[in-house]
Design a protein around this motif. Structure first.
Motif: not given
Length: 171
Positions: A5, A89, A116
């Motif tokens: 994400r 994402s 991330l």
């Protein structure tokens, strides 16, 4: 592994990016900024699980050539009317260049650096596949109480394997 994400820090708080208008050019900028190669996919719909806190960016319109996410057009740095089920994402081609606490090094005055999140779902255990060629095959291990251990195959089936594959960004 560079997949997860997309989260950004703004005004001292971490938050997510809404997937409205999210695509490969946007994910490509994130991957490049993190030193993770090129974008392989730009999953929408909280593919790596829903984040928490503010949703800082929405309507990103990267050309794909920008050096940093902050240089892309967007609807402003503010909490947006977007649900966390729409968190953006990215799946990148390379491995993550590690910095302090597992995050990439900050870039000072160049603006916020995205991260991330680990490919494991929030609040869930970290998982990995070991003992085979490539990152998407092997024996399943789970990190619990500070140690890696194996998972028993009793009642294990394709639906369980599909969850692990999705959690690791392997399809």
């Amino acid at each position: 592994r560079c997949a997860g994400r997309v989260e950004v820090q703004h005004a001292g708080r971490w938050g997510t990016v809404c997937d409205d208008d999210w695509g490969l050019p946007d994910a490509g900028v994130v991957c490049r900024q993190l030193g993770c190669g090129s974008a392989l996919a730009a999953p929408a719909g909280a593919w790596f699980g829903e984040g928490s806190g503010p949703i800082w960016l929405n309507g990103l319109r990267c050309r794909g050539t920008e050096e940093r996410l902050v240089l892309c057009r967007h609807r402003g740095w503010r909490p947006h009317v977007c649900a966390h089920e729409e968190d953006a994402s990215a799946v990148c081609s390379g491995g993550l260049r590690q910095g302090v606490h597992g995050y990439p090094p900050t870039r000072g005055s160049q603006g916020p650096v995205p991260v991330l999140t680990p490919a494991s779902l929030p609040g869930g255990p970290a998982v990995r596949l070991v003992g085979a060629a490539g990152r998407c095959a092997g024996r399943l291990e789970i990190f619990h109480a500070g140690r890696w251990g194996t998972v028993c195959d009793d009642l294990w089936g394709l639906p369980d394997a599909a969850v692990v594959c999705r959690q690791l960004g392997c399809g």
